[in-house]
Design an enzyme around this catalytic site. Structure first.
Site, PDB file in Angstrom:
ATOM      1  CG  ASP A  32     -65.114  -4.380  23.570  1.00  0.00           C
ATOM      2  OD1 ASP A  32     -66.184  -4.925  23.910  1.00  0.00           O
ATOM      3  OD2 ASP A  32     -63.998  -4.865  23.816  1.00  0.00           O
ATOM      4  CG  ASP A  83     -64.359  -6.394  29.703  1.00  0.00           C
ATOM      5  OD1 ASP A  83     -64.116  -5.876  30.809  1.00  0.00           O
ATOM      6  OD2 ASP A  83     -65.361  -7.087  29.473  1.00  0.00           O
TER       7      ASP A  83
END
Length: 259
Positions: free
Chosen positions: A13, A15
């Site tokens: 991922d 963020d």
């Protein structure tokens, strides 16, 4: 538990794992460099559909993270791939930004508010009542309801913002129709991403900061999972879920030597 095969490809991922509020998380640059030097397939994923992969590449590059465009996979791209498989050359009424509209244009979709095949809801900072009203009427008229991702809130420097999942709930309440979510935790996003880099789930790992999207998506796609504690999920939150990550680490810096 059966012993897993060595990790040959990585999905992470963005963020909360590599960056936080526009600032790279310590160790992120070393992790990306190690991945690129190793030659192992990898993808940086995001449920945010606002930006194109090229936009994200430029943003990451400004932060010192050198990620090629082909190694970025967004919920907008996953949504476009799903629609292209389901109904090639279709039509859609879109609520969203350039990341989503560009992805749909690139697969040959026509964007229209006249009897579209789909209403596609994505992330935007300017949700309008007029657009939501039009979406409700089109769905009631027979358009199929697709949503890029189920996240109910998104981060900002001022605090959480209402996100796609929250707006989807409003439209569902008005129409009685549930959307199909293409982004995490739908394992479809993971599997299409793995296919894009020629990787296999049994030798892949997913790194994320959220139990309800990243870890769940990796788990359901059959990957080894790593939860980092630099984002939304705290160590105390883990036991509140009926599933667990394969591994818990403090940050991405702890995984540099795993590549």
């Amino acid at each position: 538990m059966a012993e897993r095969k060595p990790i040959e490809s990585w999905l992470t991922d963005m963020d909360g794992v590599l960056i936080h509020e526009g600032v790279p998380i310590p160790g992120a640059d070393a992790f990306i460099k190690k991945l690129r030097d190793s030659g192992k397939p990898f993808l940086v994923l995001t449920n945010n559909s606002i930006y194109t992969a090229r936009d994200l590449q430029a943003r990451l590059n400004r932060m010192g993270l050198d990620v090629p465009v082909d190694n970025i996979w967004t919920s907008a791209l996953a949504t476009a791939k799903f629609l292209d498989d389901q109904r090639p050359g279709g039509t859609a009424y879109v609520i969203g930004e350039a990341g989503l509209t560009t992805a749909l244009h690139d697969i040959g979709y026509v964007l229209t508010d006249h009897a579209p095949d789909y209403v596609v809801l994505g992330e935007t900072r300017t949700y309008s009542f007029e657009a939501m009203t039009k979406a409700v009427r089109l769905i009631n008229g027979g358009a199929r309801f697709i949503c890029t991702n189920p996240d109910e809130t998104g981060p900002s420097t001022e605090g959480p913002l209402p996100a796609t999942g929250a707006v989807a709930a409003l439209i569902t309440k008005a129409t009685g129709k549930q959307p199909y979510f293409a982004g995490k935790p739908n394992p479809l996003m993971m599997r299409t991403g793995l296919n894009a880099i020629g990787a296999h789930s049994e030798t892949s790992a997913m790194i994320g900061d959220r139990m309800d999207t990243d870890v769940l998506a990796g788990l359901e796609a059959g990957m080894e999972t790593f939860l980092v504690l630099t984002g939304l999920t705290t160590r105390a939150d883990i036991d509140r879920h009926p599933f667990r990550p394969s591994n818990v680490v403090n940050s991405i810096a702890d995984l540099v030597d795993r590549v």
